[in-house]
Design a protein around this motif. Structure first.
Motif: not given
Length: 241
Positions: A61-67, A79-81, A97-101
């Protein structure tokens, strides 16, 4: 997302200069779950910490994305890129920098680490103040360059800039280069908000800055972490127009 004070959903952001602490690796999963943050930006992120953060994605349930790039580790469950590759160097200041929604709004999230005055301060303590003026100029130049890179072409959208600026809140460079943004702790924090502790030296140099699209519900500095810096947390809400 959680309900913030006064109603409405809040976006929780954490910034933390880990001072390349390896000790943080053994606790970072627990810390990230305790922070319950939507966006986490870390500077001076050691490889051991980066590897430990990779395991968070496997926690239910964490659902982290790592950059990760250069010294930065950035994690988000939104949601990110990737927005911008890292720029600069340790001596000239770095940013990523990243971009999230979030809540239907696109947000550009920058993490920064400006040059440290550490060597100049140590020299001054030993009776040599020659490096202090040079350090001020280096940080002023770095601040202007990173601000130009992050803010000049953003088109007026929502922005969060967080990290170790190595500039106190009353710094002329901070006010000059980042005046289009607001300081989360200055708006909604309590007390001095010191974020960096080196012996008797205490100062607020880690900041979360936000654009006019946000209102700051709450901001605070955490304690008890294995580094001279301590994490800063801000809870934000989108201003309804």
């Amino acid at each position: 997302l959680r309900n913030g004070a006064g109603g409405g959903k809040t976006l929780r952001v954490v910034t933390y200069n880990t001072d390349r602490s390896v000790a943080l690796a053994s606790r970072i999963v627990t810390d990230m779950l305790a922070w319950d943050a939507d966006v986490i930006v870390m500077q001076d992120c050691a490889p051991e910490v980066r590897a430990a953060m990779q395991t968070v994605a496997s926690v239910a349930d964490t659902k982290y994305q790592l950059y990760s790039e250069s010294e930065f580790c950035v994690a988000t469950r939104l949601p990110s890129a990737l927005l911008e590759r890292s720029t600069g160097s340790r001596n000239a200041g770095r940013a990523f920098a990243i971009q999230v929604t979030w809540e239907g709004t696109t947000v550009d999230v920058f993490t920064v680490h400006l040059p440290s005055p550490r060597n100049a301060l140590w020299a001054a303590r030993k009776g040599s103040a020659d490096l202090l003026e040079q350090s001020v100029e280096v940080r002023s130049t770095a601040s202007a360059a990173i601000a130009q890179w992050a803010l000049a072409n953003r088109g007026g959208g929502a922005v969060i800039v967080a990290g170790d600026f190595n500039l106190p809140v009353e710094s002329r460079a901070l006010g000059r280069d980042w005046s289009s943004l607001r300081n989360a702790f200055s708006e909604a924090g309590w007390g001095f908000g010191h974020t960096m502790f080196a012996g008797r030296h205490k100062v607020r140099i880690d900041h979360i800055l936000v654009s006019r699209e946000f209102t700051v519900r709450r901001a605070r500095v955490l304690s008890g972490y294995p580094s001279e810096h301590q994490p800063v947390v801000a809870e934000l809400a989108i201003i309804t127009r």
